[in-house]
Enzyme design. Structure first.
Site, PDB file in Angstrom:
ATOM      1  N   TRP A 136       0.818  -1.226   0.000  1.00  0.00           N
ATOM      2  CA  TRP A 136       0.000   0.000   0.000  1.00  0.00           C
ATOM      3  C   TRP A 136       0.844   1.265   0.000  1.00  0.00           C
ATOM      4  O   TRP A 136       0.385   2.321  -0.415  1.00  0.00           O
ATOM      5  CB  TRP A 136      -0.965  -0.005   1.192  1.00  0.00           C
ATOM      6  CG  TRP A 136      -2.037  -1.022   0.993  1.00  0.00           C
ATOM      7  CD1 TRP A 136      -2.221  -2.154   1.713  1.00  0.00           C
ATOM      8  CD2 TRP A 136      -3.054  -1.017  -0.022  1.00  0.00           C
ATOM      9  NE1 TRP A 136      -3.291  -2.873   1.211  1.00  0.00           N
ATOM     10  CE2 TRP A 136      -3.825  -2.191   0.149  1.00  0.00           C
ATOM     11  CE3 TRP A 136      -3.394  -0.154  -1.052  1.00  0.00           C
ATOM     12  CZ2 TRP A 136      -4.890  -2.514  -0.676  1.00  0.00           C
ATOM     13  CZ3 TRP A 136      -4.465  -0.475  -1.875  1.00  0.00           C
ATOM     14  CH2 TRP A 136      -5.198  -1.634  -1.685  1.00  0.00           C
ATOM     15  N   GLN A 137       2.080   1.149   0.456  1.00  0.00           N
ATOM     16  CA  GLN A 137       2.967   2.325   0.430  1.00  0.00           C
ATOM     17  C   GLN A 137       3.523   2.580  -0.965  1.00  0.00           C
ATOM     18  O   GLN A 137       4.054   3.645  -1.226  1.00  0.00           O
ATOM     19  CB  GLN A 137       4.176   2.106   1.355  1.00  0.00           C
ATOM     20  CG  GLN A 137       3.860   2.180   2.823  1.00  0.00           C
ATOM     21  CD  GLN A 137       4.982   1.609   3.660  1.00  0.00           C
ATOM     22  OE1 GLN A 137       5.885   0.947   3.162  1.00  0.00           O
ATOM     23  NE2 GLN A 137       4.917   1.850   4.959  1.00  0.00           N
ATOM     24  N   HIS A 163     -13.694   3.378  -2.159  1.00  0.00           N
ATOM     25  CA  HIS A 163     -13.810   2.200  -3.026  1.00  0.00           C
ATOM     26  C   HIS A 163     -15.278   1.792  -3.159  1.00  0.00           C
ATOM     27  O   HIS A 163     -15.750   1.499  -4.257  1.00  0.00           O
ATOM     28  CB  HIS A 163     -12.981   1.032  -2.460  1.00  0.00           C
ATOM     29  CG  HIS A 163     -11.528   1.111  -2.814  1.00  0.00           C
ATOM     30  ND1 HIS A 163     -10.626   1.849  -2.098  1.00  0.00           N
ATOM     31  CD2 HIS A 163     -10.825   0.553  -3.833  1.00  0.00           C
ATOM     32  CE1 HIS A 163      -9.427   1.740  -2.656  1.00  0.00           C
ATOM     33  NE2 HIS A 163      -9.517   0.955  -3.709  1.00  0.00           N
TER      34      HIS A 163
HETATM   35  C1  LIG Z   1      -2.059   4.252   6.098  1.00  0.00           C
HETATM   36  C2  LIG Z   1      -0.823   4.615   5.367  1.00  0.00           C
HETATM   37  C3  LIG Z   1      -0.856   6.098   4.981  1.00  0.00           C
HETATM   38  C4  LIG Z   1       0.365   4.344   6.280  1.00  0.00           C
HETATM   39  O1  LIG Z   1       1.532   4.636   5.603  1.00  0.00           O
HETATM   40  P1  LIG Z   1       2.932   4.127   6.165  1.00  0.00           P
HETATM   41  O2  LIG Z   1       3.977   4.599   5.235  1.00  0.00           O
HETATM   42  O3  LIG Z   1       2.836   2.688   6.446  1.00  0.00           O
HETATM   43  O4  LIG Z   1       3.029   4.891   7.546  1.00  0.00           O
HETATM   44  P2  LIG Z   1       4.246   4.971   8.551  1.00  0.00           P
HETATM   45  O5  LIG Z   1       3.724   4.774   9.913  1.00  0.00           O
HETATM   46  O6  LIG Z   1       5.339   4.095   8.081  1.00  0.00           O
HETATM   47  O7  LIG Z   1       4.734   6.485   8.487  1.00  0.00           O
HETATM   48  C5  LIG Z   1       4.648   7.281   7.375  1.00  0.00           C
HETATM   49  C6  LIG Z   1       5.221   8.645   7.689  1.00  0.00           C
HETATM   50  O8  LIG Z   1       4.691   9.136   8.898  1.00  0.00           O
HETATM   51  C7  LIG Z   1       5.751   9.460   9.792  1.00  0.00           C
HETATM   52  N1  LIG Z   1       5.366   9.093  11.155  1.00  0.00           N
HETATM   53  C8  LIG Z   1       4.912   7.905  11.574  1.00  0.00           C
HETATM   54  N2  LIG Z   1       4.676   7.952  12.901  1.00  0.00           N
HETATM   55  C9  LIG Z   1       5.023   9.195  13.310  1.00  0.00           C
HETATM   56  C10 LIG Z   1       5.011   9.854  14.556  1.00  0.00           C
HETATM   57  N3  LIG Z   1       4.613   9.264  15.664  1.00  0.00           N
HETATM   58  N4  LIG Z   1       5.412  11.146  14.591  1.00  0.00           N
HETATM   59  C11 LIG Z   1       5.833  11.777  13.485  1.00  0.00           C
HETATM   60  N5  LIG Z   1       5.844  11.207  12.267  1.00  0.00           N
HETATM   61  C12 LIG Z   1       5.464   9.930  12.188  1.00  0.00           C
HETATM   62  C13 LIG Z   1       6.908   8.604   9.352  1.00  0.00           C
HETATM   63  O9  LIG Z   1       8.135   9.186   9.706  1.00  0.00           O
HETATM   64  C14 LIG Z   1       6.735   8.602   7.858  1.00  0.00           C
HETATM   65  O10 LIG Z   1       7.246   9.814   7.337  1.00  0.00           O
HETATM   66  P3  LIG Z   1       7.927   9.884   5.877  1.00  0.00           P
HETATM   67  O11 LIG Z   1       6.830   9.515   4.889  1.00  0.00           O
HETATM   68  O12 LIG Z   1       8.330  11.306   5.742  1.00  0.00           O
HETATM   69  O13 LIG Z   1       9.026   8.905   5.898  1.00  0.00           O
HETATM   70  C15 LIG Z   1      -0.619   3.762   4.065  1.00  0.00           C
HETATM   71  O14 LIG Z   1      -0.681   2.417   4.382  1.00  0.00           O
HETATM   72  C16 LIG Z   1      -1.655   4.071   3.034  1.00  0.00           C
HETATM   73  O15 LIG Z   1      -1.455   4.952   2.227  1.00  0.00           O
HETATM   74  N6  LIG Z   1      -2.781   3.308   3.020  1.00  0.00           N
HETATM   75  C17 LIG Z   1      -3.894   3.537   2.161  1.00  0.00           C
HETATM   76  C18 LIG Z   1      -3.535   3.293   0.760  1.00  0.00           C
HETATM   77  C19 LIG Z   1      -4.749   3.276  -0.112  1.00  0.00           C
HETATM   78  O16 LIG Z   1      -5.839   3.183   0.304  1.00  0.00           O
HETATM   79  N7  LIG Z   1      -4.514   3.353  -1.385  1.00  0.00           N
HETATM   80  C20 LIG Z   1      -5.573   3.274  -2.305  1.00  0.00           C
HETATM   81  C21 LIG Z   1      -5.025   2.812  -3.551  1.00  0.00           C
HETATM   82  S1  LIG Z   1      -6.276   2.437  -4.699  1.00  0.00           S
END
Ligand SMILES: CC(C)(COP(=O)(O)OP(=O)(O)OC[C@H]1O[C@@H](n2cnc3c(N)ncnc32)[C@H](O)[C@@H]1OP(=O)(O)O)[C@@H](O)C(=O)NCCC(=O)NCCS
Length: 537
Positions: free
Chosen positions: A426-427, A467
């Site tokens: 998903w990322q 969706h």
């Molecule tokens: C939910 C979702 C956003 C999570 O993303 P993720 O990358 O796994 O999230 P993470 O917890 O790893 O962190 C992402 C960012 O938040 C930041 N972060 C996480 N926890 C944090 C905290 N406690 N404080 C500050 N920043 C934080 C991370 O540093 C990271 O930053 P960066 O992007 O600058 O590196 C992702 O899974 C997603 O986009 N899901 C939906 C996708 C979707 O529905 N797509 C549809 C396609 S049809």
């Protein structure tokens, strides 16, 4: 050289082998040849199977080390022929010079170690061998895939004849040639975009309070989602495909205007109120501001429409721009776009539709084994179509738009195919949406102190809603299969992350994609057929 000539071809080969081994060990061939059996034994250990895989590859020569997997001349390999010669009593064999006889060999005389053709080594397919070049196996997989699909293709043609009809596609968008509701909806979307711009302009000059601005933006954004949905549900002349198109345009507009509003608010929050009014490229002291637009000079129709057509959901005042339009690149992507679109339509008509139609009966009879058989049968074309769709949309189409608009950031996807976890998938598979989720939803929630797990669940809930919105409303049928499919990603992500690693994790992601999607497709199509065509079946 003298010694080699005197000792015959066996020793010549042994010397050559020793030279290769010596090169590996950093010593001269003469030094090695002069060594006693126990020392030669040690050499065998160091240069042969007893060493690490890397050492073995190095000993085997550069071609092997490069991972081509071809058989190379080895230090221990060549003396094999010498040994055979010795066994047959041929020239070059000195029977009195056995290993461990304790006597020093005369200069240049071969030792038993020189005739060895075995060494400690693992079979190639053992994991301990360190061998990793399976390119041939991959090619075999591709050949098998092509052959088995060629059979399926032929079977399909024999059974159904040619079903592809590009003209029929028009009827998917238009039911009544005098009524174009989907197009009208797309045109109406401009009103919401211009409304958002007006709200922002007033907020920028201070004639509207932040609170009123928030209320107006919220109303505008809600209308963007509700209005087309109501029209689709009320108007009978709109087709499901036309409705999906119109709702997708409105969903994209919703996400873009949400981002537009957020970024402009961030600009207002950062800028001191007085500096906000005196904007422009020229500062009060005559100094020229850095190139690019500064807030609120970005609030123009032209800039807004550039963002609305750009292949991104996240607003920026100054997007990175490519220096020129590359005509060759553009033509290639354009050709791909048209070709893959035709291919998608053809595959759906020729392969998906008959398979789905044949699945209806087992579903009606609740014949579980036949349902599973149909599901697996549908999984192949569905997955192929999904992969082609990915390439068509994320590579060809978005690049065409970006090239024409000279939009510089082309990261529309990353290597999701290597996903070893659902989270990684998903990322990486849909970067515009993921970027939007992070920037406008996930991170703001995290900043407000919401837990990571809750924030992730909220993002997946929102994604599940969209969706479902894009499927249920056009089909005028609320079944929640898409919603549940998206929400199921959370426990699936936990399961894969907790129990599966590496290739197993990657296989789990592929299986979830290959099997998960056709389940949802079959559920919806089945329910749609039952609702709309059951009488005619
Ligand atoms: C939910 C979702 C956003 C999570 O993303 P993720 O990358 O796994 O999230 P993470 O917890 O790893 O962190 C992402 C960012 O938040 C930041 N972060 C996480 N926890 C944090 C905290 N406690 N404080 C500050 N920043 C934080 C991370 O540093 C990271 O930053 P960066 O992007 O600058 O590196 C992702 O899974 C997603 O986009 N899901 C939906 C996708 C979707 O529905 N797509 C549809 C396609 S049809």
């Amino acid at each position: 050289m003298e010694t080699s000539e005197g000792a015959g071809p066996g020793v010549l080969l042994a010397t050559a082998a020793a030279a290769v081994a010596a090169a590996a060990l950093g010593r001269s061939a003469e030094e090695l040849l002069a060594e006693d059996a126990p020392v030669a034994e040690a050499m065998g250990e160091r240069g042969g199977g007893g060493g690490s895989a890397q050492q073995r590859r190095r000993t085997a020569g550069p071609a092997s080390a490069s991972g081509t997997g071809r058989k190379q001349p080895r230090a221990g390999g060549e003396p094999c022929s010498a040994a055979a010669t010795a066994e047959s009593g041929g020239p070059g064999w000195a029977p009195s010079r056995g290993a461990g006889d304790g006597a020093d060999p005369p200069d240049g005389a071969p030792t038993a170690a020189d005739f060895r053709c075995h060494r400690l080594q693992d079979s190639l397919l053992s994991s301990a061998s360190g061998y990793s070049n399976y390119r041939g196996i991959l090619n075999w997989c591709v050949v098998m895939l092509v052959l088995s699909n060629a059979r399926l293709f032929l079977e399909n043609l024999i059974k159904y004849g040619i079903l592809v009809d590009p003209i029929q596609v028009i009827s998917l968008f238009l039911k009544d040639p005098y009524s174009w509701p989907a197009l009208c909806l797309v045109l109406v979307a401009n009103v919401f975009a211009l409304a958002a711009l007006q709200i922002e302009k007033r907020l920028a000059v201070g004639s509207l309070s932040e609170r009123s601005g928030t209320v107006l933006h919220t109303l505008n954004l809600l209308t963007i989602l509700c209005f087309p949905a109501l029209v689709v549900l009320a108007v009978t002349s709109i087709t499901p495909v036309g409705a999906v198109f119109a709702l997708a345009v409105h969903t994209v507009l919703f996400l873009k205007l949400f981002s537009f509003r957020d970024v402009n608010r961030w600009c207002r929050e950062r800028k001191p109120p007085r500096a906000r009014v005196a904007s422009g490229s020229q500062r009060a002291n005559g100094e020229v501001a850095p190139t690019g637009v500064a807030y609120p000079a970005n609030l123009t129709c032209r800039a807004l429409y550039y963002f609305l057509f750009a292949p991104t959901l996240c607003y920026e005042l100054n997007f990175p721009r490519s220096p020129r339009i590359r005509k060759r690149f553009l033509l290639r992507r354009l050709f791909e776009m048209l070709f893959f679109l035709q291919l998608l339509v053809g595959l759906i008509q020729q392969w998906m539709v008959p398979t789905i139609q044949n699945s209806m009966k087992p579903f009606r009879d609740m014949d579980y084994s036949r349902i599973i058989e149909r599901l697996l049968k549908l999984a192949v074309p569905n997955h192929l179509i999904w992969l082609i769709f990915f390439y068509w949309f994320f590579h060809s189409s978005l690049n065409v738009i970006a090239e024409v608009m000279q939009f510089g950031d082309r990261e529309f996807y990353r290597d999701w195919w290597n996903s070893e976890s659902v989270t990684y998938f998903w990322q990486n598979w849909n970067i515009p949406v993921h970027k939007w989720c992070l920037r406008h939803f996930y991170k703001p929630m995290i900043k407000r102190g919401v837990g990571k797990w809750t924030a992730q669940t909220a993002v997946f809930l929102a994604s599940a809603f969209f969706h479902e919105y894009l499927v249920s409303v056009p089909l005028k049928m609320f079944r929640l299969w898409a919603f549940m499919g998206m929400m199921a990603q959370i426990p699936l992500a936990w399961f894969v992350g907790r129990f599966l690693r590496g290739n197993y994790g990657n296989a789990a992601v592929w299986i979830s994609l290959i099997i998960g999607q056709p389940i949802a497709v079959l559920m919806y199509v089945h329910d749609y057929y039952i609702l709309n065509y059951e009488g005619s079946q």
